[in-house]
Design an enzyme around this catalytic site. Structure first.
Site, short mmCIF file in Angstrom:
data_model
loop_
_atom_site.label_atom_id
_atom_site.label_comp_id
_atom_site.label_asym_id
_atom_site.label_seq_id
_atom_site.Cartn_x
_atom_site.Cartn_y
_atom_site.Cartn_z
N PRO A 85 59.04 -39.10 -3.50
CA PRO A 85 59.58 -39.90 -4.60
C PRO A 85 58.84 -39.59 -5.89
CG PRO A 85 58.79 -41.33 -2.80
CD PRO A 85 58.47 -39.92 -2.42
N ALA A 88 55.92 -42.13 -8.26
CA ALA A 88 55.83 -43.35 -7.45
C ALA A 88 54.45 -43.49 -6.82
CB ALA A 88 56.92 -43.32 -6.38
N SER A 92 53.62 -36.66 -6.56
CA SER A 92 54.69 -35.68 -6.77
C SER A 92 54.28 -34.62 -7.80
CB SER A 92 55.98 -36.38 -7.20
OG SER A 92 55.76 -37.19 -8.33
N SER A 93 53.56 -35.02 -8.83
CA SER A 93 53.20 -34.04 -9.86
C SER A 93 52.17 -33.05 -9.33
CB SER A 93 52.69 -34.73 -11.13
OG SER A 93 51.56 -35.51 -10.82
N ASP A 136 44.15 -35.92 -6.25
CA ASP A 136 45.55 -35.62 -5.88
C ASP A 136 45.74 -34.12 -5.65
OD1 ASP A 136 45.56 -38.24 -6.86
OD2 ASP A 136 47.56 -38.09 -7.70
C1 MEV Z 1 46.80 -41.39 -9.39
O1 MEV Z 1 47.45 -40.85 -8.24
C2 MEV Z 1 45.40 -41.82 -9.02
C3 MEV Z 1 44.56 -42.34 -10.18
O2 MEV Z 1 43.27 -42.67 -9.64
C4 MEV Z 1 44.38 -41.28 -11.25
C5 MEV Z 1 43.54 -40.09 -10.80
O3 MEV Z 1 42.76 -40.19 -9.85
O4 MEV Z 1 43.68 -39.06 -11.47
C6 MEV Z 1 45.14 -43.58 -10.80
#
Ligand code: MEV
Length: 305
Positions: A85, A88, A92-93, A136
């Site tokens: 998704p 979300a 995804s990015s 991520d």
């Molecule tokens: C975003 O998936 C997770 C955050 O901690 C941002 C990051 O770690 O870059 C909000």
């Protein structure tokens, strides 16, 4: 022509706090973004069969720009098919960036090992979002369950993972960047305004991640769930919760989940629950208005298809 895929991820612990150097535990999940690149007369992008304007796809734009550091990149046709998704909180990015980098490097014979793919994808996320931890992109590249900043693999939780999508992720491209960036900024503003209140919350989240690592190593899914519940409360304290997400989190717990929390940046998007009775938990999430997915851990990160 080369096709590569990369998985999405969930956070068991530590989103937002990880941006300030605290520990986090994230887990790659078997929802994949597949990217096919083919040399072409001009550069074009399709996603799910629909054409996308390159000017509105900052992750792709920046990936192509950074690849120019490695070679004079000829025009390419880029086809994206994603099970993740969008915007979300499921990464995804990161999955798109990692899969595209890998596909381009193979297609054009650029030597990039997985560490370089992860580091380059992190650079691209930082360029697009302003601030981003390496979590991520590292997890999407390497797969499995990972604790950062150590980047050490952990044993998977011995129970099921259920994702609940509150259904208010906000489209693709620029919207995706704005959502994560906006939520990271919201926490930064709160921290700047009330450091005495916010700093202890951030370090408490890091403490939960470190305790969570020990419980994962002991195979104590129930304990991990309890700590996830506390982590959820701390994310609420940081102001990234929403009414709809909260409803799904409580529905999952009421249905018997060991624990449930927001995953990712928050402000909409997804929550995640650990449970033995995944079917009941998924049904509870659906009854509360969410879209539930029972997902497997992706042991493999980015790969050539
Ligand atoms: C975003 O998936 C997770 C955050 O901690 C941002 C990051 O770690 O870059 C909000």
């Amino acid at each position: 022509m080369v096709t590569c895929s990369a998985p999405g991820k969930i956070y068991l612990f530590g989103e937002h706090a990880v941006v300030y150097g605290e520990s986090a535990v994230a887990c790659a999940v078997e929802l994949r973004t597949r990217v096919t690149v083919v040399p072409a007369e001009s550069t074009s992008i399709t996603s799910g069969g629909q054409p996308l304007a390159i000017g509105e796809e900052p992750y792709i734009q920046n990936t192509l720009k950074i690849m120019e550091e490695f070679l004079a990149l000829p025009p390419v046709s880029i086809r994206i098919d994603s099970e993740i998704p969008i915007a979300a909180g499921i990464g995804s990015s990161a999955a798109l960036t990692v899969a595209l980098l890998r596909a381009l490097s193979i297609e054009f014979g650029v030597e990039m090992d997985l560490s370089l793919i992860a580091a380059t994808a992190h650079r691209i996320e930082r360029l697009v979002q302003g601030a981003a931890s390496p979590t991520d992109t590292f997890v999407s590249t390497m797969g499995g369950v990972v604790v950062v900043p150590e980047r050490r693999h952990l044993p998977p939780p011995g129970c099921k993972i259920v994702i609940g999508d509150a259904g208010i992720g906000t489209g693709a491209g620029a919207a995706m960047r704005e959502k994560t960036g906006e939520m990271v900024l919201r926490v930064a503003d709160l921290r700047e305004a009330y450091p005495d209140a916010v700093d202890p919350v951030i370090s408490a989240i890091g403490g939960l991640a470190r305790s969570g690592v020990l419980l994962l190593e002991e195979g104590d899914c129930r304990g991990v769930g309890k700590l996830m519940n506390i982590n959820h409360g701390l994310l609420e304290a940081l102001g990234v919760g929403t009414t709809r997400l909260l409803r799904l989190v409580h529905a999952a717990r009421d249905a018997g989940a060991f624990g449930a929390k927001i995953t990712g940046a928050g402000g909409g998007g997804c929550m995640v629950a650990l449970a033995d009775n995944a079917r009941e938990v998924a049904q509870g999430i659906e009854r509360a208005g969410g879209k539930a997915m029972v997902v497997e851990i992706a042991q493999e990160g980015v790969r050539k298809e």
